[in-house]
Motif scaffolding. Structure first.
Motif, PDB file in Angstrom:
ATOM      1  N   ASP A 154       4.221  -3.367  -8.574  1.00 21.01           N
ATOM      2  CA  ASP A 154       3.743  -3.182  -7.280  1.00 21.01           C
ATOM      3  C   ASP A 154       3.975  -4.915  -6.603  1.00 21.01           C
ATOM      4  O   ASP A 154       3.521  -4.857  -5.586  1.00 21.01           O
ATOM      5  N   TRP A 283       4.510  -9.343  -2.089  1.00 19.66           N
ATOM      6  CA  TRP A 283       5.165  -8.158  -1.815  1.00 19.66           C
ATOM      7  C   TRP A 283       5.100  -7.068  -0.519  1.00 19.66           C
ATOM      8  O   TRP A 283       6.231  -8.193  -0.076  1.00 19.66           O
ATOM      9  N   ASP A 284       5.659  -6.404  -0.361  1.00 20.10           N
ATOM     10  CA  ASP A 284       6.262  -5.554   0.250  1.00 20.10           C
ATOM     11  C   ASP A 284       5.242  -4.914   1.688  1.00 20.10           C
ATOM     12  O   ASP A 284       4.311  -5.340   1.158  1.00 20.10           O
ATOM     13  N   GLU A 286       4.836  -3.245   3.270  1.00 15.67           N
ATOM     14  CA  GLU A 286       4.702  -2.360   4.201  1.00 15.67           C
ATOM     15  C   GLU A 286       2.952  -2.122   2.660  1.00 15.67           C
ATOM     16  O   GLU A 286       2.528  -0.912   3.464  1.00 15.67           O
ATOM     17  N   ASN A 287       3.031  -2.632   2.169  1.00 12.37           N
ATOM     18  CA  ASN A 287       1.846  -2.099   1.110  1.00 12.37           C
ATOM     19  C   ASN A 287       0.920  -3.300   1.917  1.00 12.37           C
ATOM     20  O   ASN A 287      -0.538  -3.779   0.603  1.00 12.37           O
ATOM     21  N   ASN A 288       0.572  -3.636   2.700  1.00 12.50           N
ATOM     22  CA  ASN A 288      -0.253  -5.187   3.048  1.00 12.50           C
ATOM     23  C   ASN A 288      -1.764  -4.495   2.809  1.00 12.50           C
ATOM     24  O   ASN A 288      -2.678  -4.918   2.781  1.00 12.50           O
ATOM     25  N   ASP A 289      -1.907  -2.660   3.481  1.00 12.76           N
ATOM     26  CA  ASP A 289      -3.320  -1.888   3.382  1.00 12.76           C
ATOM     27  C   ASP A 289      -3.417  -1.327   2.172  1.00 12.76           C
ATOM     28  O   ASP A 289      -4.295  -0.614   2.473  1.00 12.76           O
ATOM     29  N   ASP A 290      -2.541  -1.265   1.751  1.00 20.79           N
ATOM     30  CA  ASP A 290      -2.745   0.033   0.602  1.00 20.79           C
ATOM     31  C   ASP A 290      -3.677  -0.614   0.193  1.00 20.79           C
ATOM     32  O   ASP A 290      -3.744  -1.331  -1.319  1.00 20.79           O
ATOM     33  N   HIS A 292      -4.604   0.284  -3.654  1.00 15.87           N
ATOM     34  CA  HIS A 292      -4.399   0.054  -4.961  1.00 15.87           C
ATOM     35  C   HIS A 292      -3.721  -1.705  -5.060  1.00 15.87           C
ATOM     36  O   HIS A 292      -3.901  -2.616  -5.340  1.00 15.87           O
ATOM     37  N   SER A 293      -2.716  -1.934  -3.482  1.00 19.54           N
ATOM     38  CA  SER A 293      -2.030  -3.278  -3.921  1.00 19.54           C
ATOM     39  C   SER A 293      -3.207  -4.503  -3.784  1.00 19.54           C
ATOM     40  O   SER A 293      -3.169  -5.502  -4.272  1.00 19.54           O
ATOM     41  N   ARG A 294      -3.656  -3.784  -3.330  1.00 21.11           N
ATOM     42  CA  ARG A 294      -5.201  -4.952  -3.066  1.00 21.11           C
ATOM     43  C   ARG A 294      -6.285  -5.292  -3.391  1.00 21.11           C
ATOM     44  O   ARG A 294      -6.426  -6.900  -3.546  1.00 21.11           O
TER      45      ARG A 294
END
Length: 315
Positions: A154, A283-284, A286-290, A292-294
């Motif tokens: 993640d 982090w990648d 592409e996961n800026n707005d994910d 779970h990542s947020r």
């Protein structure tokens, strides 16, 4: 509840705080302009207004980039917290529910950061009644890209990651420096160590390749040879030797305090000049707005408030 001064808030443009945050992460006007999709002149203009607002230079241009002042380091955690709160308020998308999710978050990090952060994440999740779990994987500032190439990872936590590109997002989590760790009663040494005590005793070295570390370079520049009895590539690997041998280690302060509690060792400020460094979340992009990542990034920020305030120091 503290009263909010609307007049004070109205005097600052929220976009200036975004520029401040990006400069703190990137340490470069050029990279900040690229991240924000504005001109370098616009970033310079915003920095001028920030300096006027806070009555401080905030960032000093050097050969190593834009170096934050003491004032900038003081306000950085508060600005991060404020921007995170605003982002949460304006985001109307469904939020991730850590209370009901059984998701396992995979975090890659170096073992010094792991020693401090992993028990805090686990304990904080339990205190909040969360259902999420964590898996910790080894990485470092040189191997972080390899870690993120694994789709299950993640995010990465490491100090000063090398070769950051636009394919990745990053955020400075906190700044730290170094401390000494040793068995005080065994060595008959109290804290703080003197310079003579530090130089006369044998050391254990911890470095990426096990061959040379920054302390070797610092002492060599003074014409002093470091007495090294053993070298390790991981901080945790040195712990047993520290607990059972007449040696001193120099390692990040947060790790020194964590290991000291585990093995009942002594922590001391380093009696020579040692640099500060920053620990990043990466982090990648592409996961800026994910969601779970947020959530994970916000949870880690909440859990490291002590380090962000700079209140974790050797005594």
């Amino acid at each position: 509840m503290a009263m909010i001064s609307v007049a004070n808030i109205s005097r600052i443009d929220l976009n200036l705080l975004i520029v401040f945050q990006c400069l703190m992460n990137e340490r470069s006007v050029t990279r900040t302009a690229a991240v924000l999709h504005v001109t370098q002149g616009a970033v310079s203009s915003s920095l001028k207004r920030l300096r006027e607002q806070f009555h401080d230079e905030l960032f000093i241009r050097t050969g190593a980039g834009m170096v934050p002042t003491r004032r900038a380091l003081e306000i950085a955690p508060k600005i991060t917290e404020a921007l995170t709160a605003v982002a949460t308020i304006v985001d109307k998308r469904p939020q991730f529910s850590a209370e009901s999710s059984n998701r396992v978050f995979n975090i890659a990090l170096s073992d010094d950061i792991e020693s401090y952060l992993s028990p805090r994440l686990v304990n904080e999740a339990k205190a909040r009644g969360l259902s999420v779990k964590f898996a910790f994987h080894q990485s470092n500032s040189s191997l972080w890209k390899t870690s993120l190439a694994d789709p299950d990872i993640d995010l990465v936590l490491c100090s000063e990651p090398k070769e950051l590109t636009s394919h990745y997002s990053s955020q400075v989590l906190f700044s730290s420096s170094y401390s000494c760790l040793y068995d005080g009663p065994r060595l008959n040494l109290k804290s703080p160590l003197t310079r003579d005590e530090y130089l006369m005793h044998e050391h254990v070295r911890v470095s990426y390749d096990g061959r040379r570390g920054f302390v070797d370079d610092l002492l060599e520049s003074e014409g002093v040879a470091r007495r090294v009895s053993a070298s390790f590539t991981h901080f945790s690997g040195a712990l047993a030797t520290l607990a059972h041998s007449d040696v001193i280690a120099t390692l990040p302060t947060f790790a020194a305090l964590s290991y000291a509690r585990i093995a009942r060792l002594t922590v001391s400020p380093v009696p020579i000049f040692v640099p500060a460094f920053r620990v990043f979340m990466v982090w990648d992009v592409e996961n800026n707005d994910d969601p779970h990542s947020r959530w994970l990034r916000s949870f880690i920020i909440d859990t490291t408030q002590e380090l962000q305030r700079g209140s974790l120091t050797p005594t």
